[in-house]
Enzyme design. Structure first.
Site, PDB file in Angstrom:
ATOM      1  N   SER A 296      33.327  32.640  51.185  1.00 37.84           N
ATOM      2  CA  SER A 296      33.361  32.662  49.801  1.00 37.84           C
ATOM      3  C   SER A 296      34.970  32.302  49.612  1.00 37.84           C
ATOM      4  O   SER A 296      36.153  32.906  49.872  1.00 37.84           O
ATOM      5  CB  SER A 296      33.632  33.614  48.810  1.00 37.84           C
ATOM      6  OG  SER A 296      33.675  33.494  47.429  1.00 37.84           O
TER       7      SER A 296
ATOM      8  N   HIS B  11      30.385  29.387  50.794  1.00 43.76           N
ATOM      9  CA  HIS B  11      30.162  29.463  49.465  1.00 43.76           C
ATOM     10  C   HIS B  11      31.412  29.200  48.373  1.00 43.76           C
ATOM     11  O   HIS B  11      32.439  29.499  48.826  1.00 43.76           O
ATOM     12  CB  HIS B  11      29.573  31.365  49.463  1.00 43.76           C
ATOM     13  CG  HIS B  11      29.533  31.579  47.867  1.00 43.76           C
ATOM     14  ND1 HIS B  11      27.874  31.578  47.291  1.00 43.76           N
ATOM     15  CD2 HIS B  11      30.375  32.371  46.957  1.00 43.76           C
ATOM     16  CE1 HIS B  11      28.194  31.723  46.226  1.00 43.76           C
ATOM     17  NE2 HIS B  11      28.979  32.406  45.467  1.00 43.76           N
TER      18      HIS B  11
ATOM     19  N   ASP C 116      32.943  28.557  44.343  1.00 39.63           N
ATOM     20  CA  ASP C 116      32.726  29.585  43.196  1.00 39.63           C
ATOM     21  C   ASP C 116      33.579  28.755  41.429  1.00 39.63           C
ATOM     22  O   ASP C 116      34.491  28.792  41.674  1.00 39.63           O
ATOM     23  CB  ASP C 116      33.302  30.570  43.399  1.00 39.63           C
ATOM     24  CG  ASP C 116      32.707  31.856  44.254  1.00 39.63           C
ATOM     25  OD1 ASP C 116      31.231  31.788  43.582  1.00 39.63           O
ATOM     26  OD2 ASP C 116      33.286  32.817  44.814  1.00 39.63           O
TER      27      ASP C 116
ATOM     28  N   MET D 123      33.965  28.699  37.893  1.00 39.82           N
ATOM     29  CA  MET D 123      34.023  29.985  36.690  1.00 39.82           C
ATOM     30  C   MET D 123      34.707  28.476  36.007  1.00 39.82           C
ATOM     31  O   MET D 123      35.579  27.351  35.885  1.00 39.82           O
ATOM     32  CB  MET D 123      35.684  30.625  37.034  1.00 39.82           C
ATOM     33  CG  MET D 123      34.979  31.177  38.276  1.00 39.82           C
ATOM     34  SD  MET D 123      35.769  32.831  38.750  1.00 39.82           S
ATOM     35  CE  MET D 123      35.091  33.465  40.408  1.00 39.82           C
TER      36      MET D 123
ATOM     37  N   HIS E  18      28.065  28.473  43.462  1.00 35.23           N
ATOM     38  CA  HIS E  18      27.606  29.235  42.213  1.00 35.23           C
ATOM     39  C   HIS E  18      28.201  28.961  41.253  1.00 35.23           C
ATOM     40  O   HIS E  18      29.653  28.627  40.805  1.00 35.23           O
ATOM     41  CB  HIS E  18      28.423  30.663  42.740  1.00 35.23           C
ATOM     42  CG  HIS E  18      28.513  31.183  41.925  1.00 35.23           C
ATOM     43  ND1 HIS E  18      29.002  32.942  42.036  1.00 35.23           N
ATOM     44  CD2 HIS E  18      27.981  31.458  40.487  1.00 35.23           C
ATOM     45  CE1 HIS E  18      28.525  33.244  41.244  1.00 35.23           C
ATOM     46  NE2 HIS E  18      27.143  32.821  40.137  1.00 35.23           N
TER      47      HIS E  18
ATOM     48  N   MET F  60      29.100  29.772  37.852  1.00 36.98           N
ATOM     49  CA  MET F  60      29.689  30.580  36.424  1.00 36.98           C
ATOM     50  C   MET F  60      29.885  29.867  35.186  1.00 36.98           C
ATOM     51  O   MET F  60      31.832  29.660  35.000  1.00 36.98           O
ATOM     52  CB  MET F  60      30.851  31.442  36.997  1.00 36.98           C
ATOM     53  CG  MET F  60      29.981  32.772  38.219  1.00 36.98           C
ATOM     54  SD  MET F  60      31.243  33.341  39.002  1.00 36.98           S
ATOM     55  CE  MET F  60      31.119  32.170  40.117  1.00 36.98           C
TER      56      MET F  60
ATOM     57  N   MET G 258      24.429  39.315  42.087  1.00 38.82           N
ATOM     58  CA  MET G 258      26.237  40.027  41.705  1.00 38.82           C
ATOM     59  C   MET G 258      25.613  40.985  41.841  1.00 38.82           C
ATOM     60  O   MET G 258      25.376  41.838  41.061  1.00 38.82           O
ATOM     61  CB  MET G 258      26.007  39.115  40.173  1.00 38.82           C
ATOM     62  CG  MET G 258      26.564  37.395  39.982  1.00 38.82           C
ATOM     63  SD  MET G 258      26.765  36.972  41.602  1.00 38.82           S
ATOM     64  CE  MET G 258      28.818  38.018  41.803  1.00 38.82           C
TER      65      MET G 258
ATOM     66  N   GLY H  19      33.300  37.308  38.255  1.00 39.55           N
ATOM     67  CA  GLY H  19      34.773  36.015  37.633  1.00 39.55           C
ATOM     68  C   GLY H  19      36.290  36.611  38.515  1.00 39.55           C
ATOM     69  O   GLY H  19      36.695  36.200  38.357  1.00 39.55           O
ATOM     70  N   PHE H  20      35.534  37.691  39.374  1.00 39.32           N
ATOM     71  CA  PHE H  20      37.285  37.699  40.905  1.00 39.32           C
ATOM     72  C   PHE H  20      36.697  38.312  41.826  1.00 39.32           C
ATOM     73  O   PHE H  20      35.387  39.006  41.574  1.00 39.32           O
ATOM     74  CB  PHE H  20      37.843  39.044  39.821  1.00 39.32           C
ATOM     75  CG  PHE H  20      38.132  38.624  38.454  1.00 39.32           C
ATOM     76  CD1 PHE H  20      39.710  37.536  38.326  1.00 39.32           C
ATOM     77  CD2 PHE H  20      38.040  38.568  37.530  1.00 39.32           C
ATOM     78  CE1 PHE H  20      39.809  37.109  37.202  1.00 39.32           C
ATOM     79  CE2 PHE H  20      38.405  38.499  36.301  1.00 39.32           C
ATOM     80  CZ  PHE H  20      39.088  37.558  35.878  1.00 39.32           C
TER      81      PHE H  20
ATOM     82  N   GLY I 119      37.594  40.367  44.920  1.00 38.37           N
ATOM     83  CA  GLY I 119      37.673  41.965  45.393  1.00 38.37           C
ATOM     84  C   GLY I 119      37.676  43.410  44.312  1.00 38.37           C
ATOM     85  O   GLY I 119      37.941  44.296  44.860  1.00 38.37           O
TER      86      GLY I 119
ATOM     87  N   ASP J  18      25.938  38.935  46.099  1.00 36.72           N
ATOM     88  CA  ASP J  18      27.787  38.149  45.864  1.00 36.72           C
ATOM     89  C   ASP J  18      28.619  39.228  45.270  1.00 36.72           C
ATOM     90  O   ASP J  18      28.016  40.322  44.234  1.00 36.72           O
ATOM     91  CB  ASP J  18      27.735  37.038  45.439  1.00 36.72           C
ATOM     92  CG  ASP J  18      28.908  36.000  44.793  1.00 36.72           C
ATOM     93  OD1 ASP J  18      29.926  36.096  45.920  1.00 36.72           O
ATOM     94  OD2 ASP J  18      28.755  35.993  44.295  1.00 36.72           O
ATOM     95  N   GLY J  19      29.272  39.916  46.275  1.00 38.62           N
ATOM     96  CA  GLY J  19      30.346  41.075  45.405  1.00 38.62           C
ATOM     97  C   GLY J  19      30.531  42.523  46.062  1.00 38.62           C
ATOM     98  O   GLY J  19      29.320  42.854  46.198  1.00 38.62           O
ATOM     99  N   GLY J  20      31.763  41.811  46.350  1.00 35.36           N
ATOM    100  CA  GLY J  20      31.646  43.543  47.712  1.00 35.36           C
ATOM    101  C   GLY J  20      31.330  43.618  48.648  1.00 35.36           C
ATOM    102  O   GLY J  20      31.062  44.558  49.971  1.00 35.36           O
TER     103      GLY J  20
ATOM    104  N   GLY K 245      34.306  37.570  50.074  1.00 33.65           N
ATOM    105  CA  GLY K 245      35.261  36.827  50.235  1.00 33.65           C
ATOM    106  C   GLY K 245      36.588  37.690  50.492  1.00 33.65           C
ATOM    107  O   GLY K 245      36.493  37.386  51.894  1.00 33.65           O
TER     108      GLY K 245
HETATM  109  C1  DX5 Z   1      33.279  36.397  42.169  1.00 36.63           C
HETATM  110  C2  DX5 Z   1      32.283  35.962  42.592  1.00 36.63           C
HETATM  111  C3  DX5 Z   1      32.164  35.501  44.002  1.00 36.63           C
HETATM  112  C4  DX5 Z   1      33.387  36.722  45.260  1.00 36.63           C
HETATM  113  C5  DX5 Z   1      33.576  37.578  46.125  1.00 36.63           C
HETATM  114  O1  DX5 Z   1      32.633  36.352  40.562  1.00 36.63           O
HETATM  115  O2  DX5 Z   1      31.489  35.339  42.640  1.00 36.63           O
HETATM  116  O3  DX5 Z   1      32.124  34.880  45.134  1.00 36.63           O
HETATM  117  O4  DX5 Z   1      34.342  35.650  46.122  1.00 36.63           O
HETATM  118  O5  DX5 Z   1      34.448  38.458  46.201  1.00 36.63           O
HETATM  119  P1  DX5 Z   1      34.216  39.154  47.315  1.00 36.63           P
HETATM  120  O6  DX5 Z   1      33.806  39.629  48.615  1.00 36.63           O
HETATM  121  O7  DX5 Z   1      35.978  39.628  47.296  1.00 36.63           O
HETATM  122  O8  DX5 Z   1      34.270  40.283  46.544  1.00 36.63           O
HETATM  123 ZN    ZN Z   2      30.257  33.940  43.806  1.00 38.83          ZN
END
Ligand code: DX5
Ligand code: ZN
Length: 230
Positions: free
Chosen positions: A12, A37, A39, A41, A70, A72, A143, A148-149, A151, A177-179, A199
């Site tokens: 990501s 990927h 993002d 936003m 993606h 958002m 998700m 939004g962020f 990490g 996607d996420g964590g 990411g």
């Molecule tokens: C978050 C994004 C993700 C983000 C994931 O809203 O959609 O794609 O990059 O980041 P990590 O892998 O650090 O959770």
């Molecule tokens: Zn994403």
């Protein structure tokens, strides 16, 4: 035999160094990534802002890897053609941003643009309400954080939803996607996910090629599609 789609790890780019974007894209390819990927936003659907088609177009000029975009954002339908023209290979919209009434039209609009079609669901969205639409798309993305962020911590309550969706759609590409990291990848693969957006865990890893190889060789548990949600 069930044709489970292949496992892919998608770096990501939110966690990449945008001052060195072309180098980062080349390094992803060098490490063995096939897809990236991206993002987008809007500061409205999510409380953060990134970039629009202009930067996707710059990415497109710097890489031939698959760009999984993606969105958002609210009203994504206004920008589908622009993101496709910029070079997106797949365009994913949030079901919450589009709503039940307009979703089929938006799916058709993405399809007509020539891009693959993805639907994203927030952690608190019940996938079963959207199963009717999953049959019409290429990709469903869960998700596992509130978008939004980068990490943030993986939300395990999404796991039974991934399982229920895999049980109903054995050949669909199911992305998380996420964590997503070395500790959570075996869990989501056991649940039936086959596409891993990664990411911070990817960009912080010293051995990126080894990380991708390890992730893509994970074996889905043979009965993942038969496990029922809690
Ligand atoms: C978050 C994004 C993700 C983000 C994931 O809203 O959609 O794609 O990059 O980041 P990590 O892998 O650090 O959770
Ligand atoms: Zn994403």
């Amino acid at each position: 035999m069930r044709a489970m789609p292949p496992i892919r790890l998608l770096p990501s780019l939110l966690s990449a160094d945008f001052a060195r974007l072309a180098e980062e894209l080349a390094a992803c390819k060098q490490a063995g990534a096939k897809m990236l990927h991206v993002d987008v936003m809007d500061g409205h659907f999510v409380p953060n802002l990134t970039f629009g088609p202009f930067i996707v177009e710059a990415m497109r000029r710097s890489t031939d890897l698959f760009l999984d975009v993606h969105l958002m954002m609210t009203d994504p339908q206004k920008y589908i053609e622009a993101f496709r023209k910029a070079g997106s290979d797949a365009i994913t919209v949030h079901v919450e941003a589009v709503g039940q009434r307009q979703l089929e039209q938006v799916i058709n609009q993405i399809r007509a643009s020539g891009a693959q079609v993805g639907l994203a669901l927030n952690p608190d969205t019940d996938p079963e309400l959207w199963f009717w639409a999953f049959a019409k798309v290429d990709l469903v993305m869960f998700m596992t954080v509130y978008p939004g962020f980068g990490g943030q911590a993986f939300i395990p309550q999404v796991r039974p939803r991934i399982r229920a969706t895999r049980a109903a759609f054995p050949t669909l590409d199911i992305q998380v996607d996420g964590g997503v990291a070395r500790d959570t990848i075996p869990l989501v693969i056991a649940d039936g996910a086959n596409r891993l957006v990664c990411g911070s865990a990817y960009f912080n890893d010293k051995d990126k090629a080894g990380f991708i190889r390890w992730a893509e060789q994970q074996k889905p548990s043979p009965d993942a599609s038969h496990v029922h949600p809690r």
